[in-house]
Write a protein that holds these residues in place. Structure first.
Motif, PDB file in Angstrom:
ATOM      1  N   ILE A   8     -24.428 -75.428  34.000  1.00 43.61           N
ATOM      2  CA  ILE A   8     -25.164 -74.965  32.822  1.00 43.61           C
ATOM      3  C   ILE A   8     -24.169 -74.954  31.667  1.00 43.61           C
ATOM      4  N   PRO A   9     -24.159 -75.986  30.817  1.00 39.84           N
ATOM      5  CA  PRO A   9     -23.137 -76.099  29.771  1.00 39.84           C
ATOM      6  C   PRO A   9     -23.079 -74.917  28.810  1.00 39.84           C
ATOM      7  N   ALA A  10     -24.196 -74.204  28.611  1.00 39.25           N
ATOM      8  CA  ALA A  10     -24.239 -73.137  27.604  1.00 39.25           C
ATOM      9  C   ALA A  10     -23.600 -71.832  28.058  1.00 39.25           C
ATOM     10  N   LEU A  11     -23.146 -71.729  29.284  1.00 39.58           N
ATOM     11  CA  LEU A  11     -22.537 -70.489  29.762  1.00 39.58           C
ATOM     12  C   LEU A  11     -21.280 -70.162  28.954  1.00 39.58           C
ATOM     13  N   ASP A  12     -21.164 -68.888  28.549  1.00 39.86           N
ATOM     14  CA  ASP A  12     -20.058 -68.481  27.683  1.00 39.86           C
ATOM     15  C   ASP A  12     -19.759 -67.007  27.928  1.00 39.86           C
ATOM     16  N   ILE A  13     -18.549 -66.703  28.348  1.00 45.27           N
ATOM     17  CA  ILE A  13     -18.197 -65.314  28.660  1.00 45.27           C
ATOM     18  C   ILE A  13     -18.266 -64.431  27.418  1.00 45.27           C
ATOM     19  N   ALA A  14     -18.155 -65.012  26.229  1.00 50.72           N
ATOM     20  CA  ALA A  14     -18.224 -64.231  24.991  1.00 50.72           C
ATOM     21  C   ALA A  14     -19.639 -63.747  24.691  1.00 50.72           C
ATOM     22  N   ASP A  15     -20.629 -64.320  25.371  1.00 52.51           N
ATOM     23  CA  ASP A  15     -22.023 -63.919  25.180  1.00 52.51           C
ATOM     24  C   ASP A  15     -22.599 -63.532  26.537  1.00 52.51           C
ATOM     25  N   ARG A  16     -22.234 -62.314  26.976  1.00 55.47           N
ATOM     26  CA  ARG A  16     -22.673 -61.869  28.300  1.00 55.47           C
ATOM     27  C   ARG A  16     -24.194 -61.838  28.442  1.00 55.47           C
ATOM     28  N   PRO A  17     -24.944 -61.260  27.500  1.00 55.10           N
ATOM     29  CA  PRO A  17     -26.405 -61.187  27.690  1.00 55.10           C
ATOM     30  C   PRO A  17     -27.037 -62.563  27.906  1.00 55.10           C
ATOM     31  N   LYS A  18     -26.627 -63.531  27.095  1.00 54.04           N
ATOM     32  CA  LYS A  18     -27.192 -64.876  27.243  1.00 54.04           C
ATOM     33  C   LYS A  18     -26.778 -65.497  28.572  1.00 54.04           C
ATOM     34  N   THR A  19     -25.521 -65.306  28.948  1.00 54.15           N
ATOM     35  CA  THR A  19     -25.016 -65.877  30.195  1.00 54.15           C
ATOM     36  C   THR A  19     -25.738 -65.294  31.403  1.00 54.15           C
ATOM     37  N   VAL A  20     -25.918 -63.977  31.431  1.00 53.62           N
ATOM     38  CA  VAL A  20     -26.640 -63.351  32.538  1.00 53.62           C
ATOM     39  C   VAL A  20     -28.091 -63.834  32.565  1.00 53.62           C
ATOM     40  N   GLN A  21     -28.687 -63.983  31.399  1.00 52.29           N
ATOM     41  CA  GLN A  21     -30.067 -64.491  31.321  1.00 52.29           C
ATOM     42  C   GLN A  21     -30.158 -65.904  31.899  1.00 52.29           C
ATOM     43  N   LEU A  22     -29.190 -66.741  31.583  1.00 48.14           N
ATOM     44  CA  LEU A  22     -29.179 -68.095  32.123  1.00 48.14           C
ATOM     45  C   LEU A  22     -28.961 -68.085  33.636  1.00 48.14           C
ATOM     46  N   LEU A  23     -28.106 -67.205  34.103  1.00 45.88           N
ATOM     47  CA  LEU A  23     -27.840 -67.124  35.536  1.00 45.88           C
ATOM     48  C   LEU A  23     -29.054 -66.623  36.316  1.00 45.88           C
ATOM     49  N   GLU A  24     -29.919 -65.847  35.668  1.00 52.14           N
ATOM     50  CA  GLU A  24     -31.122 -65.363  36.337  1.00 52.14           C
ATOM     51  C   GLU A  24     -32.047 -66.504  36.742  1.00 52.14           C
ATOM     52  N   ARG A  25     -31.846 -67.668  36.158  1.00 49.85           N
ATOM     53  CA  ARG A  25     -32.713 -68.814  36.447  1.00 49.85           C
ATOM     54  C   ARG A  25     -32.273 -69.601  37.678  1.00 49.85           C
ATOM     55  N   VAL A  26     -31.058 -69.334  38.169  1.00 51.95           N
ATOM     56  CA  VAL A  26     -30.572 -70.090  39.324  1.00 51.95           C
ATOM     57  C   VAL A  26     -30.809 -69.298  40.606  1.00 51.95           C
ATOM     58  N   GLU A  27     -30.685 -69.984  41.711  1.00 52.16           N
ATOM     59  CA  GLU A  27     -30.922 -69.355  43.021  1.00 52.16           C
ATOM     60  C   GLU A  27     -29.922 -68.234  43.273  1.00 52.16           C
ATOM     61  N   SER A  28     -30.407 -67.137  43.842  1.00 50.28           N
ATOM     62  CA  SER A  28     -29.518 -66.039  44.227  1.00 50.28           C
ATOM     63  C   SER A  28     -29.157 -66.176  45.698  1.00 50.28           C
ATOM     64  N   PHE A  29     -27.948 -65.751  46.022  1.00 49.91           N
ATOM     65  CA  PHE A  29     -27.458 -65.787  47.392  1.00 49.91           C
ATOM     66  C   PHE A  29     -27.316 -64.350  47.886  1.00 49.91           C
ATOM     67  N   PRO A  30     -28.052 -63.949  48.917  1.00 49.73           N
ATOM     68  CA  PRO A  30     -27.932 -62.579  49.416  1.00 49.73           C
ATOM     69  C   PRO A  30     -26.699 -62.411  50.309  1.00 49.73           C
ATOM     70  N   ILE A  31     -25.985 -61.337  50.102  1.00 49.04           N
ATOM     71  CA  ILE A  31     -24.910 -60.955  51.028  1.00 49.04           C
ATOM     72  C   ILE A  31     -25.519 -59.908  51.947  1.00 49.04           C
ATOM     73  N   ALA A  32     -26.017 -60.349  53.086  1.00 50.03           N
ATOM     74  CA  ALA A  32     -26.861 -59.467  53.887  1.00 50.03           C
ATOM     75  C   ALA A  32     -26.666 -59.641  55.389  1.00 50.03           C
ATOM     76  N   CYS A  33     -25.596 -60.309  55.787  1.00 50.00           N
ATOM     77  CA  CYS A  33     -25.355 -60.528  57.216  1.00 50.00           C
ATOM     78  C   CYS A  33     -24.476 -59.401  57.754  1.00 50.00           C
ATOM     79  N   VAL A  34     -25.038 -58.596  58.641  1.00 47.99           N
ATOM     80  CA  VAL A  34     -24.311 -57.476  59.255  1.00 47.99           C
ATOM     81  C   VAL A  34     -23.789 -57.952  60.607  1.00 47.99           C
ATOM     82  N   ASN A  35     -22.535 -58.323  60.645  1.00 44.96           N
ATOM     83  CA  ASN A  35     -21.957 -58.927  61.850  1.00 44.96           C
ATOM     84  C   ASN A  35     -21.464 -57.906  62.873  1.00 44.96           C
TER      85      ASN A  35
END
Length: 214
Positions: A8-35
């Motif tokens: 996603i070329p528009a990602l920019d750490i200087a604009d956290r709200p926009k970056t988090v909004q853009l990341l909300e559009r991609v697949e999430s990975f759950p950390i949920a394996c209890v070994n």
């Protein structure tokens, strides 16, 4: 099981709200394996979203847990004892990087072939890994929170300090993601990809899964 990380070329750490909004559009990975459920059954609700803009990788953790603590302020110390999220990455067979973040953004970063033989990142490298924690940067003792906490991390290619990458695009590697809290009142060791060991041990690259940076 495979991780795919979009560009996603528009990602920019200087604009956290926009970056988090853009990341909300991609697949999430759950950390949920209890070994290790017999001794450590607790599984805080944890999800990760990742994308890159070519030069930088953005990793957004979201954690909902019963108790949280952040006692370690100094980088390259035992952040795994606090409320901690982790991203381990092996670009090739020479070894792997362990990015370990506390809930206030304190970072441990090393490169190793196996656990005992770590080359820790220099202060200059650590400074290049930008971290924006929702809880701020001040240490605090264990407590209950009213809402989930989040951490946005920006990892430039230069943070892979034993390699010479200039872009994330096209990298095919292996990785795993973790949530832990070694010294919390409810200790836990949760993973994205399963680990088959008698005791908790995240430093097991043989259990990493493929990750592709598109």
């Amino acid at each position: 099981m495979k991780l795919r990380v979009e560009e996603i070329p528009a990602l920019d750490i200087a604009d956290r709200p926009k970056t988090v909004q853009l990341l909300e559009r991609v697949e999430s990975f759950p950390i949920a394996c209890v070994n290790w459920a017999e001794h450590f059954p607790y599984c805080p609700q944890t999800e990760v979203r990742m994308a890159h803009n070519g030069r930088e990788l953005f990793v957004h953790f979201r954690v909902d847990e019963t108790r949280t603590a952040a006692l370690q302020k100094e980088d390259n110390k035992q952040v795994c004892e606090d409320s901690c999220v982790e991203f381990f990455l092996a670009p090739d067979e020479t070894g792997y990087y362990n990015f370990e973040f506390s809930c206030i953004g304190t970072l441990m970063l090393g490169f190793r072939k196996e656990r005992p033989h770590a080359v820790l990142a220099t202060p200059e490298v650590l400074q290049q890994v930008k971290r924006i924690p929702s809880l701020g940067n001040a240490c605090f003792t264990e407590k209950s929170l009213d809402a989930p906490w989040e951490l946005l991390a920006m990892i430039p290619t230069k943070a892979l300090f034993r390699h010479q990458f200039t872009t994330w695009k096209g990298i095919c590697a292996r990785a795993n993601l973790y949530k832990c809290g070694d010294r919390l009142s409810t200790r836990h060791y949760v993973t994205f990809a399963p680990i088959n060991t008698p005791k908790p041990d995240f430093h097991r690259p043989e259990h990493f899964v493929p990750i592709e940076f598109l």
